[in-house]
Design an enzyme around this catalytic site. Structure first.
Site, short mmCIF file in Angstrom:
data_model
loop_
_atom_site.label_atom_id
_atom_site.label_comp_id
_atom_site.label_asym_id
_atom_site.label_seq_id
_atom_site.Cartn_x
_atom_site.Cartn_y
_atom_site.Cartn_z
N HIS A 103 -3.29 -4.90 1.68
CA HIS A 103 -2.55 -5.16 2.93
C HIS A 103 -2.54 -6.66 3.22
CE1 HIS A 103 -2.15 -1.13 4.91
NE2 HIS A 103 -3.05 -0.82 4.00
N CYS A 114 0.83 -1.21 0.00
CA CYS A 114 0.00 0.00 0.00
C CYS A 114 0.87 1.27 0.00
CB CYS A 114 -0.99 -0.06 1.15
SG CYS A 114 -2.43 0.98 0.87
N GLU A 162 -0.85 -8.22 5.30
CA GLU A 162 -0.61 -8.46 6.73
C GLU A 162 -1.90 -8.38 7.54
OE1 GLU A 162 -0.23 -5.74 5.17
OE2 GLU A 162 -0.53 -4.02 6.50
N1 GLN Z 1 -3.60 6.37 1.16
C1 GLN Z 1 -2.31 6.06 1.68
C2 GLN Z 1 -1.21 6.85 0.99
O1 GLN Z 1 -1.48 7.51 0.04
C3 GLN Z 1 -2.02 4.59 1.56
C4 GLN Z 1 -3.01 3.83 2.37
C5 GLN Z 1 -2.48 2.60 3.03
O2 GLN Z 1 -1.26 2.37 3.12
N2 GLN Z 1 -3.39 1.83 3.56
O3 GLN Z 1 -0.10 6.82 1.40
#
Ligand code: GLN
Length: 190
Positions: A169, A80, A171
């Site tokens: 994610h 992410c 995890e």
């Molecule tokens: N929206 C977050 C970002 O732009 C990422 C979201 C996440 O890691 N769950 O960094």
């Protein structure tokens, strides 16, 4: 015996440690520059807020050393926000981060309504659970990048050499498949 360093300045880092504990793999948290002196075989960049993480990395003088580690082939799993840190280009903002992976990503790409969702989809031909939280997706991939997962017509996981990135994610689910896949990359480091 494999040891994994987990970037732990912000975000969902402890959950990665729990998965590695479950798999019997040694890990440690990278909170400050001196933690990078510990030997590691792979690195995890967790989810969280990429702008906050990048700012802390610069403030703590860890940005350049980590970028160099990745450039020199340290296997890395970015989930992410971690994927956003790796991307060569972020389509909806001016600033970029490590830029080691030949992908363009869009931040918060699913909008407010669909910002967070859970699904099952194929990763590397295996069905796994995926949790998306204000997730990015990969808009385009350059040479050397292998697409590993597509959800709702969007690329959500890819690999380039020793770098593995997921928009979701891994995890936060009960599947350890992504971590096992990453650990096999670590064992077969190119
Ligand atoms: N929206 C977050 C970002 O732009 C990422 C979201 C996440 O890691 N769950 O960094």
């Amino acid at each position: 015996m494999i040891t994994i360093g987990i970037l732990a300045v912000q975000g969902a880092f402890i959950e990665h440690k729990y998965v590695l504990d479950q798999l019997g793999v040694k890990s440690f948290e990278i909170r400050q520059l001196k933690d990078l002196k510990q030997p590691m075989d792979g690195l995890i960049l967790p989810g969280g807020e990429s702008t906050a993480m990048a700012k802390l990395l610069h403030d703590l003088k860890m940005f350049d050393p980590i970028q160099i580690l990745i450039q020199h082939g340290m296997p890395v799993l970015g989930t992410c926000a971690g994927m956003i840190l790796l991307a060569k280009r972020i389509t909806n903002q001016e600033t970029h981060h490590f830029q080691t992976m030949n992908i363009a990503v869009e931040r918060n790409a699913y909008g407010r309504q669909l910002g967070s969702f859970f699904t099952h989809a194929l990763f590397n031909k295996v069905s796994i659970p995926m949790t998306f939280i204000r997730a990015p997706y990969i808009v385009s991939c350059g040479p050397g990048v292998e697409v590993l997962s597509i959800v709702k017509d969007r690329i959500v996981a890819a690999r380039q050499g020793n770098q593995l990135a997921t928009a979701f994610h891994p995890e936060l689910t009960d599947s350890t498949y992504i971590h096992e896949y990453f650990l096999s990359m670590v064992s077969h480091r190119i």
